[in-house]
Design an enzyme around this catalytic site. Sequence first.
Site, PDB file in Angstrom:
ATOM      1  N   LYS A 246       0.691  -1.007  -0.211  1.00 21.37           N
ATOM      2  CA  LYS A 246      -0.012   0.455   0.126  1.00 21.37           C
ATOM      3  C   LYS A 246       0.916   1.582   0.048  1.00 21.37           C
ATOM      4  CE  LYS A 246      -3.608   3.200  -0.083  1.00 21.37           C
ATOM      5  NZ  LYS A 246      -4.054   2.753   0.994  1.00 21.37           N
TER       6      LYS A 246
ATOM      7  N   CYS B 289      -4.891  10.884   2.104  1.00 22.33           N
ATOM      8  CA  CYS B 289      -3.844  10.221   1.506  1.00 22.33           C
ATOM      9  C   CYS B 289      -2.620   9.985   1.616  1.00 22.33           C
ATOM     10  CB  CYS B 289      -4.524   9.072   0.622  1.00 22.33           C
ATOM     11  SG  CYS B 289      -5.848   7.988   1.093  1.00 22.33           S
TER      12      CYS B 289
END
Length: 442
Positions: free
Chosen positions: A213, A269
Site C-alpha cells: 500500500k 492519503c
Amino acid sequence: MTCRIAVFGTGYLGATHAACMAELGHEVLGVDVDAAKLAKLEAGEVPFYEPGLAEVLKRNVDSGRLRFTSSYEEAADFADVHFIGVGTPQRKGDFGADLTYVNAVVDQLGPLITRPSVIFGKSTVPVGTAEALARRLDAFSRPGAEIELAWNPEFLREGFAVEDTLHPDRMVLGLRKTGRGRAEEVARQVYKKLLDEEIPFIITDLSTAELVKTAANAFLATKISFINAMSEVCEAAGGDVTTLADAIGYDARIGRRFLNAGIGFGGGCLPKDIRAFMARAGEIGADEALTFLREVDNINMRRRTRTVELAREAVGGSLLGARVAVLGAAFKPNSDDVRDSPALNIAGQIQLQGASVSVYDPKAIENSRRIFPTLSYESTAVDACKGADVVLVLTEWSEFREMDPRALSNVVRTKRIIDGRNCLDRDRWTEAGWGYRGMGRS
Ligand code: UDX
C-alpha cells in the site's frame, strides 16, 4: 456463503467497505464512536460526497443486511470477521502516522471476542504495525478465542470508492509468518464474488502487505511530482508539459495516467502516506532508500507557491487589494474532501497576501468553510467571478472544464484565467479574448 462482518470506522474507507460487503450478500455491522455519523448512516445517508455510495448504502440498510452501532460488545457478539477501517492521520508535530485509532480498535475489541475470529486490517499503516497488533492480541485474547490478524490493504480512490471496492485491480492479503490459520480461507469466503471474477489475489506476509500500500502511494506521488518537475523545466525552456505527457504516455512502460501536471497532489492519503513512509524508513534504518520522497514532497509543495506567484504576476505584481476568484476547493473532482487540498491552501495563501478571495466548489464549500472560515464562499461560479482581476481553476470539476468563457466575460473585471489543472480548452478561452495561463505550458 454469508459471513457476519463488523467494520470499524465509518469514514470514506469504512463506510464504503461496510456497504460493499453487504452488497456482496454478507451481514454487516458498521461500528463508529461518532453518534452523528451513525445516525446518518442508519438513515441510509452518506455523511460525505461519494458518487454511487448512497444507492448501495440505502439498498443494504433497507434490506436489513447493513446496520450500524457504537457498541463494541455488539460487534464482538455479532461478527466473527472484523475489518479495521479507521484513519491513520499524520501525527501532530512530525511525519509519522498516528496509530491511536487503530490501536484503540484492537485494544477494545480483542478482549471482547469469545470465539475464533479473524481481524483484517485495511487502514494504511507503517510497516511493522500489523505484527505489533497481532502480538497485542496474543497477549490479551481470551482462551478459546483464537483471534487471527491479517492485513488486507485498501486501494480505493475517493470518487471511485464503490467501483474500487467491488472491482479492485488486485487484492492483497498479508498473513502472519508464524503458522497459517483460517484467515486466507475466511478472506476467500468474504471475497468469493470478486475472486470468481478472477481479480488477482496476492497472498504474502504482513510486512509485504503493509508495504504494498505505501509503495503504491509513493509511486503515484512520485509520478505526479515527476511530471510537475517536467512542468518546471517546460516553463523555463518554453515547452508544453501537456504535450510532453501525452507523448511519453504512449510508451506503455510509462503510461499516461497520473501524469497530469498542475498544482500537485493533496488529500487525506498521498501527502501523509509518503511522510509516514519516510518516517518509518528512518526508524528501521532504511532512510536513505526514501530520501527521494522528500524531493517528491518538495516539488509538490512548490506547485502551490508557484501558483500563488502566477496569480500575483497576473494582477500586476501585488495581490494587495486584488480580487481573486478561486474555482475548486476539493483536493480533486467528485469529492467534497478538503484535507490537505492544494486548492484551498493556495486560496488561503493568496488571501494572506492581501487579496480578497471568492471561492466556489460544487460540493466542498461546507467543509472548506469549516477549516477556512475567513475566505468568502459563493454558491455559483459566476458569483465567485464577479469583479475578479483573475480567475483560478484549481480543481478539475467537469462543471469548470465545460464552462463557457463568454458566460464569465461580462462578469469579471479582467479576462484572465489561470488553469491550475491544465484542464481547460486553451483555444476556446483565448478565442473568447481571455488571457490564459496553464501550468508548465508556454
Ligand atoms: C489515493 C490513491 O490513488 C488510492 O489508490 C489510495 O487508496 C488512496 O490515495 P485519492 O487520495 O482518493 O487516492 O486520490 P487520487 O486520485 O490518487 O489523487 C490524489 C491527488 O493527486 C489529488 O489531489 C489529485 O488532484 C492529484 N493528481 C492526481 C494530480 O495532481 N495529477 C494526476 O495526474 C493525478
